[in-house]
Design a protein around this motif. Structure first.
Motif, PDB file in Angstrom:
ATOM      1  N   ASN A   1      26.916 -45.450-127.697  1.00 24.24           N
ATOM      2  CA  ASN A   1      27.325 -45.418-125.898  1.00 24.24           C
ATOM      3  C   ASN A   1      25.767 -45.519-125.189  1.00 24.24           C
ATOM      4  O   ASN A   1      26.533 -45.576-124.101  1.00 24.24           O
ATOM      5  CB  ASN A   1      27.583 -43.558-125.932  1.00 24.24           C
ATOM      6  CG  ASN A   1      28.747 -43.252-126.277  1.00 24.24           C
ATOM      7  OD1 ASN A   1      29.683 -43.882-125.682  1.00 24.24           O
ATOM      8  ND2 ASN A   1      28.884 -42.373-126.370  1.00 24.24           N
TER       9      ASN A   1
ATOM     10  N   LEU B   1      26.487 -47.939-122.800  1.00 23.49           N
ATOM     11  CA  LEU B   1      25.983 -48.625-120.753  1.00 23.49           C
ATOM     12  C   LEU B   1      24.645 -49.023-120.516  1.00 23.49           C
ATOM     13  O   LEU B   1      24.827 -49.867-119.622  1.00 23.49           O
ATOM     14  CB  LEU B   1      25.140 -47.062-121.377  1.00 23.49           C
ATOM     15  CG  LEU B   1      23.910 -46.088-119.752  1.00 23.49           C
ATOM     16  CD1 LEU B   1      25.184 -45.911-119.093  1.00 23.49           C
ATOM     17  CD2 LEU B   1      23.703 -44.953-119.724  1.00 23.49           C
TER      18      LEU B   1
ATOM     19  N   ARG C   1      24.684 -51.894-118.071  1.00 22.56           N
ATOM     20  CA  ARG C   1      23.992 -52.055-116.722  1.00 22.56           C
ATOM     21  C   ARG C   1      23.495 -53.381-116.843  1.00 22.56           C
ATOM     22  O   ARG C   1      23.321 -54.097-116.013  1.00 22.56           O
ATOM     23  CB  ARG C   1      22.990 -51.061-117.451  1.00 22.56           C
ATOM     24  CG  ARG C   1      22.895 -49.668-116.496  1.00 22.56           C
ATOM     25  CD  ARG C   1      22.023 -48.424-116.577  1.00 22.56           C
ATOM     26  NE  ARG C   1      22.180 -47.389-116.586  1.00 22.56           N
ATOM     27  CZ  ARG C   1      21.540 -46.467-116.859  1.00 22.56           C
ATOM     28  NH1 ARG C   1      20.644 -46.287-117.541  1.00 22.56           N
ATOM     29  NH2 ARG C   1      22.269 -45.431-116.540  1.00 22.56           N
TER      30      ARG C   1
END
Length: 170
Positions: free
Chosen positions: A56, A60, A64
């Motif tokens: 995760n 992420l 980004r």
């Protein structure tokens, strides 16, 4: 079953697709005993939770980073749209791609038959640019390659990635 100094307990970390993320290596348990199946199962559950957390965080971070790159490319395209001079637009494109993370950029404009009409580069030495311009593949070769089923294996979305060891690159 006492733990011995050279014993090793390893728990593989795998992502949601079963691909390896890493390993947890444990040594010297506080109780001095080798783990039993019950302990191993509990550690496996923990490792799965840790792997999910790691995946995760990576997702992420990748999201980004992807958003940052998209923003950079959007900013570049906005600069290009604001510029009315065609030569400056082309320069903005190649320099923008450098800003987006590519050291060497070659933009080759081609006509409907894929014959070269203009070359704009960034990050090449004068010698490299001269060599490139003297050795550009003709439109007929590009038409053949782009229509070949063998070439389709390089497709990534609307792009193509050709690894250096492949004969098509030679």
């Amino acid at each position: 079953d006492l733990w011995h100094e050279n014993d090793l307990f390893i728990i593989p970390l795998r992502d949601s697709r079963g691909q390896p993320l890493g390993l947890i290596s444990l040594d010297a348990p506080n109780n001095g005993r080798r783990p039993d199946l019950r302990s191993a199962k509990a550690l496996e559950i923990f490792a799965n939770q840790a792997a999910t957390a790691i995946e995760n965080v990576r997702l992420l971070h990748n999201t980004r980073e992807y958003a940052r790159k998209l923003q950079q490319l959007h900013n570049i395209s906005q600069q290009v749209l604001r510029e009315f001079d065609f030569e400056k637009q082309l320069r903005l494109v190649v320099s923008g791609l450098q800003t987006a993370g590519w050291q060497r950029v070659n933009l080759t404009l081609r006509d409907g038959e894929l014959n070269v009409t203009k070359v704009v580069t960034a990050g090449l030495t004068a010698e490299e640019e001269t060599f490139l311009k003297a050795h550009l593949m003709p439109g007929s070769e590009w038409r053949e390659r782009l229509s070949s089923e063998n070439f389709a294996r390089y497709r990534m979305g609307a792009c193509y990635f050709l690894p250096e060891e492949d004969p098509w690159v030679q």
